[in-house]
Design a protein around this motif. Structure first.
Motif, PDB file in Angstrom:
ATOM      1  N   GLY A 140      41.106   0.534  25.700  1.00 51.11           N
ATOM      2  CA  GLY A 140      42.539   0.524  25.888  1.00 51.11           C
ATOM      3  C   GLY A 140      43.212   1.652  25.111  1.00 51.11           C
ATOM      4  N   THR A 141      44.548   1.574  25.058  1.00 52.02           N
ATOM      5  CA  THR A 141      45.361   2.561  24.351  1.00 52.02           C
ATOM      6  C   THR A 141      46.115   1.865  23.237  1.00 52.02           C
ATOM      7  N   SER A 142      46.219   2.512  22.085  1.00 53.16           N
ATOM      8  CA  SER A 142      46.927   1.893  20.969  1.00 53.16           C
ATOM      9  C   SER A 142      47.623   2.955  20.131  1.00 53.16           C
ATOM     10  N   ASN A 143      48.654   2.504  19.409  1.00 51.52           N
ATOM     11  CA  ASN A 143      49.301   3.333  18.392  1.00 51.52           C
ATOM     12  C   ASN A 143      48.706   2.978  17.042  1.00 51.52           C
ATOM     13  N   PHE A 144      48.432   3.980  16.217  1.00 49.39           N
ATOM     14  CA  PHE A 144      47.811   3.739  14.914  1.00 49.39           C
ATOM     15  C   PHE A 144      48.686   4.318  13.804  1.00 49.39           C
ATOM     16  N   PHE A 145      48.879   3.500  12.761  1.00 50.49           N
ATOM     17  CA  PHE A 145      49.653   3.921  11.597  1.00 50.49           C
ATOM     18  C   PHE A 145      48.785   3.696  10.361  1.00 50.49           C
ATOM     19  N   ASN A 146      48.441   4.766   9.660  1.00 54.45           N
ATOM     20  CA  ASN A 146      47.511   4.688   8.538  1.00 54.45           C
ATOM     21  C   ASN A 146      48.197   4.268   7.239  1.00 54.45           C
ATOM     22  N   GLY A 147      47.447   3.533   6.411  1.00 56.63           N
ATOM     23  CA  GLY A 147      47.970   3.120   5.116  1.00 56.63           C
ATOM     24  C   GLY A 147      46.899   2.419   4.295  1.00 56.63           C
ATOM     25  N   LYS A 148      47.346   1.686   3.258  1.00 53.87           N
ATOM     26  CA  LYS A 148      46.443   0.905   2.406  1.00 53.87           C
ATOM     27  C   LYS A 148      46.848  -0.564   2.453  1.00 53.87           C
ATOM     28  N   LEU A 149      45.831  -1.429   2.494  1.00 51.60           N
ATOM     29  CA  LEU A 149      46.062  -2.863   2.573  1.00 51.60           C
ATOM     30  C   LEU A 149      46.603  -3.399   1.253  1.00 51.60           C
ATOM     31  N   GLN A 150      47.678  -4.214   1.338  1.00 51.38           N
ATOM     32  CA  GLN A 150      48.260  -4.859   0.167  1.00 51.38           C
ATOM     33  C   GLN A 150      47.893  -6.345   0.186  1.00 51.38           C
ATOM     34  N   ARG A 151      48.477  -7.113  -0.666  1.00 51.70           N
ATOM     35  CA  ARG A 151      48.146  -8.537  -0.752  1.00 51.70           C
ATOM     36  C   ARG A 151      48.577  -9.306   0.501  1.00 51.70           C
ATOM     37  N   SER A 152      47.785 -10.355   0.819  1.00 51.72           N
ATOM     38  CA  SER A 152      48.100 -11.209   1.960  1.00 51.72           C
ATOM     39  C   SER A 152      49.081 -12.302   1.562  1.00 51.72           C
ATOM     40  N   THR A 153      49.985 -12.658   2.471  1.00 56.27           N
ATOM     41  CA  THR A 153      50.924 -13.766   2.256  1.00 56.27           C
ATOM     42  C   THR A 153      51.066 -14.555   3.546  1.00 56.27           C
ATOM     43  N   ASP A 154      50.916 -15.890   3.452  1.00 54.48           N
ATOM     44  CA  ASP A 154      51.106 -16.788   4.605  1.00 54.48           C
ATOM     45  C   ASP A 154      50.253 -16.381   5.802  1.00 54.48           C
ATOM     46  N   GLY A 155      48.991 -16.002   5.526  1.00 59.38           N
ATOM     47  CA  GLY A 155      48.090 -15.657   6.619  1.00 59.38           C
ATOM     48  C   GLY A 155      48.287 -14.251   7.145  1.00 59.38           C
ATOM     49  N   LEU A 156      49.318 -13.555   6.662  1.00 58.22           N
ATOM     50  CA  LEU A 156      49.565 -12.178   7.080  1.00 58.22           C
ATOM     51  C   LEU A 156      49.218 -11.240   5.940  1.00 58.22           C
ATOM     52  N   SER A 157      49.091  -9.973   6.257  1.00 55.78           N
ATOM     53  CA  SER A 157      48.875  -8.963   5.229  1.00 55.78           C
ATOM     54  C   SER A 157      49.911  -7.866   5.396  1.00 55.78           C
ATOM     55  N   GLU A 158      50.133  -7.159   4.325  1.00 57.39           N
ATOM     56  CA  GLU A 158      51.086  -6.055   4.360  1.00 57.39           C
ATOM     57  C   GLU A 158      50.346  -4.756   4.111  1.00 57.39           C
ATOM     58  N   VAL A 159      50.743  -3.733   4.843  1.00 56.35           N
ATOM     59  CA  VAL A 159      50.145  -2.418   4.693  1.00 56.35           C
ATOM     60  C   VAL A 159      51.215  -1.451   4.208  1.00 56.35           C
ATOM     61  N   LEU A 160      50.901  -0.749   3.130  1.00 58.32           N
ATOM     62  CA  LEU A 160      51.757   0.332   2.663  1.00 58.32           C
ATOM     63  C   LEU A 160      51.302   1.598   3.369  1.00 58.32           C
TER      64      LEU A 160
END
Length: 373
Positions: A252-272
């Motif tokens: 398929g086709t996708s958009n990609f945004f690079n970063g570093k993984l931060q802490r997970s909260t409520d089953g989700l994670s945040e990327v800086l």
């Protein structure tokens, strides 16, 4: 299931394996063409090897066919190791990219060629009857006396298929058989191949670099890279839950945004992100805090609006594709990325023009956090 460094359904549940690769490695001198392949192919399955040129998919196919011998590991057919069994003694047939038909022979002679090599000899009447049945299966009845050079590309492919199925193989191997066909004919042949596979109940293994071909035809897809299997799964599994940027980009086709993984909260994670923005998303398996990752968002999961909440973008390019419109938009921080708007959305919202301002948004669940490699 985790196996050999990749995640996927190596053994389809509840189905008898017709062919297996167990720790198979193939070297050509200093070149490692296939490395530690572990795969079970189920009876009646349509499986595809998908990957770019040089990834090892054709080598894997040729080892199943008996044209190559593993350097290490075992190839099994019907539970028996066949590493040293010659190709013509295996219950396997292969359709090649160039079909390998004999131009000086008629259609019937090409299809019956393999039967005429069997010893003790098969009676001519039986060969003729089996050729006629094979022609019926591939919808070429009445073409028995045609020369190969008088047939179109699609008809030649059917002749090659008829020649391959006439011996009733347990495994039919297809090495990019539609690569030479135009787009419209390729679509038609994809449907015909699926119908043929269901009709015959033969296990099909396809090698292709065409993601659309693999997605539309396969029960399972085996994604390969640098001689290794990186993920195995159904088309939907690979599309919805790729295990890396490589798989998401290849299926398929996708958009990609690079970063570093931060802490997970409520089953989700945040990327800086590398540009300083923060994005929440669904983390893949095995990721750790601080790891270099990418956020993958499919263009069709993005919404383009004139009012409401979202990232402020400008439409840079617009391509009308009938059932949907592809927009290339520009964000001051994220840069350029694609948004795919269905026809209905364009009708209700009004189509955007180049240089229009717009707002882009997506659900958090649509943002997949993946290994960047």
């Amino acid at each position: 299931m985790e196996n050999g460094g990749y995640v996927g359904e190596v053994e389809p549940a509840g189905k008898k394996p017709i062919a297996e690769l167990r720790g198979v490695t193939k070297r050509f001198g200093e070149v490692l063409a296939a490395s530690d392949l572990n795969l079970s192919i189920a009876e009646g399955e349509f499986l595809s090897f998908l990957g770019p040129s040089g990834c090892g998919k054709t080598t894997a196919l040729r080892m199943l066919a008996g044209f190559e011998t593993p350097t290490e590991g075992d190839v099994l057919l019907d539970g028996k190791v066949v590493n040293t069994l010659e190709a013509h003694h295996r219950p396997v047939n292969m359709v090649f990219q160039q079909y390998a038909l004999f131009p000086h022979m008629t259609v019937a002679q090409n299809i019956g060629y393999g039967l005429r090599q069997i010893r003790p000899r098969i009676p001519k009447a039986e060969i003729s009857e089996r050729v006629s049945k094979a022609l019926d299966v591939v919808q070429l009845a009445g073409f028995e006396d045609r020369k190969i050079w008088e047939m179109s590309g699609g008809q030649q492919q059917r002749v090659a298929l008829a020649r391959a199925i006439i011996n009733e193989p347990k495994l039919l191997l297809l090495d990019e058989p539609m690569a030479a066909l135009d787009r419209k004919l390729r679509k038609e042949m994809q449907i015909e191949l699926q119908d043929l596979q269901r009709q015959l109940g033969i296990t099909f293994v396809l090698v292709t670099h065409d993601q659309e071909e693999a997605l539309s035809m396969s029960d399972r897809i085996c994604i390969m890279r640098d001689g290794r299997i990186v993920q195995i799964g159904s088309p939907q599994e690979l599309y919805d839950r790729p295990n890396s940027r490589y798989v998401a980009d290849f299926v398929g086709t996708s958009n990609f945004f690079n970063g570093k993984l931060q802490r997970s909260t409520d089953g989700l994670s945040e990327v800086l992100l590398d540009n300083g923005m923060r994005i929440q998303g669904m983390p893949g398996d095995g990721l750790v805090d601080g790891q270099e990752v990418c956020v993958s968002v499919r263009p069709e999961q993005m919404k383009l609006r004139r009012q409401g909440k979202g990232l402020e973008v400008e439409v840079h390019n617009r391509i009308f594709l009938g059932e949907h419109t592809e927009y290339l938009v520009t964000h001051e921080t994220l840069g350029d990325f694609l948004v795919l708007a269905p026809r209905q959305a364009d009708l209700s919202e009004g189509a955007f023009a180049v240089r229009d301002k717009a707002l882009v948004s997506w659900e958090t669940s649509a943002a997949l956090i993946l290994d960047r490699n």
